[in-house]
Design an enzyme around this catalytic site. Structure first.
Site: not given
Ligand code: SF4
Length: 327
Positions: A115, A195, A198
């Site tokens: 992250k 993967k 959206k």
């Protein structure tokens, strides 16, 4: 008495085929055997959001996601479905468990490092404390079982370490949550590379119309070596075939043979896929329309879910405060 399952998911709005095959189907089947708690984790979402514009997407996303869960078969009579921040006790437990979690346990978590790389401009405390909040989500409701994929096992092990440390310091309070390893198929998106997501716009939305679904599937990448209809294909290298398999279609072997012998073209193969998806999702889409037409239905399900689990949360927090000597 049934064992209690907890699972949380970030509010990502209307769900796609990857969500359905990867998680929602599993959620629905767990209801048969367990006392299930399904949480839409809006606090977790805040770790990667900044500012009012971003945060204002949360409410519609929560409702769309809950609507999809319900239409897919989550039953509010059997499962508590609610929003994380509607049970504020989780924030209190997170604070307490934070004091009980050595910093180096959190610093070594690989997803924290990822992250930091992904959002170097917003490395906030919440990102580091994410596993502590996740542990709080689970143990606040004394859940014994957590459905996880292989890639989440390390997170759950950290949750178990946090629980063991708390129980050692203050006496047995929380059950150590056990992983229920689910086979979560990796559903690759229409780009055939990443993967389904959206964010990457490579997804097939569950609530799309049959026509929209077919149009999207026609854009899917297939076997890159098959240039012409007459070329033999390689289904093992084709994402459209992987989707046929993920849907567990009975004729997948025949399809693979026809592809290898160039007896079927990619357009026809994609049409078949669209048809399979549309047939599979027809009851979901019908139910979704029906539920969406019921005014305030989703809000009332989420409220009832929060009311139900809050009673458990309050009892847990009384016990935590008592065991720690805070009261
Ligand atoms: Fe893929 Fe189907 Fe084309 Fe074969 S026929 S390459 S499985 S889309």
């Amino acid at each position: 008495m049934k064992k209690r399952v907890f699972s949380g998911a970030r509010p990502t709005g209307s769900q796609h085929l990857g969500n359905y095959l990867g998680a929602i189907q599993n959620y629905v089947s767990l209801q048969e055997e367990y006392d299930c708690i399904y949480c839409i984790v809006d606090y977790h979402a805040l770790t990667t959001m900044e500012g009012r514009e971003a945060v204002k997407t949360l409410q519609p996303n929560i409702r769309e996601m809950a609507l999809d869960w319900l239409a897919a078969g989550l039953d509010p009579e059997r499962s508590a479905i609610f929003v994380q921040s509607h049970v504020p006790e989780v924030a209190e437990l997170h604070t307490i468990l934070s004091m009980n979690t050595p910093l180096n346990w959190l610093m070594r978590v690989p997803t924290f490092k990822d992250k930091v790389k992904q959002q170097p401009e917003n490395v906030n405390y919440g990102l580091l404390g994410y596993p502590v909040l996740m542990t709080s989500d689970i143990v606040l409701y004394k859940a014994e079982v957590v459905p996880v994929g292989e890639d989440q096992l390390a997170h759950l092990e950290l949750a178990r370490e946090i629980v063991r440390r708390f129980n050692y310091l203050y006496g047995d309070t929380f059950p150590e949550p056990q992983a229920k390893l689910a086979h979560i198929p990796l559903i690759v998106g229409l780009d055939g590379v990443q993967k389904m997501s959206k964010q990457l716009n490579n997804h097939i939305e569950l609530a799309a119309t049959p026509e929209e679904t077919e149009t999207r599937i026609m854009t899917a990448f297939t076997d890159p070596a098959r240039k012409f209809r007459r070329d033999p294909g390689h289904p093992e290298a084709c994402n459209v075939f992987a989707l046929h398999q993920a849907l567990k279609v009975v004729h997948a072997d025949e399809l693979a043979k026809a592809c290898r012998n160039a007896e079927i073209g990619c357009v026809e193969c994609k049409r078949k896929l669209a048809q399979e998806i549309n047939v599979m999702l027809a009851p979901f889409r019908e139910r979704r329309m029906e539920l969406a037409g019921r005014s305030s239905y989703v809000d009332s399900v989420l409220k009832e879910g929060a009311d139900r689990v809050r009673r458990i949360a309050q009892r847990t927090m009384e016990e935590v405060r008592r065991n720690m000597g805070l009261v």
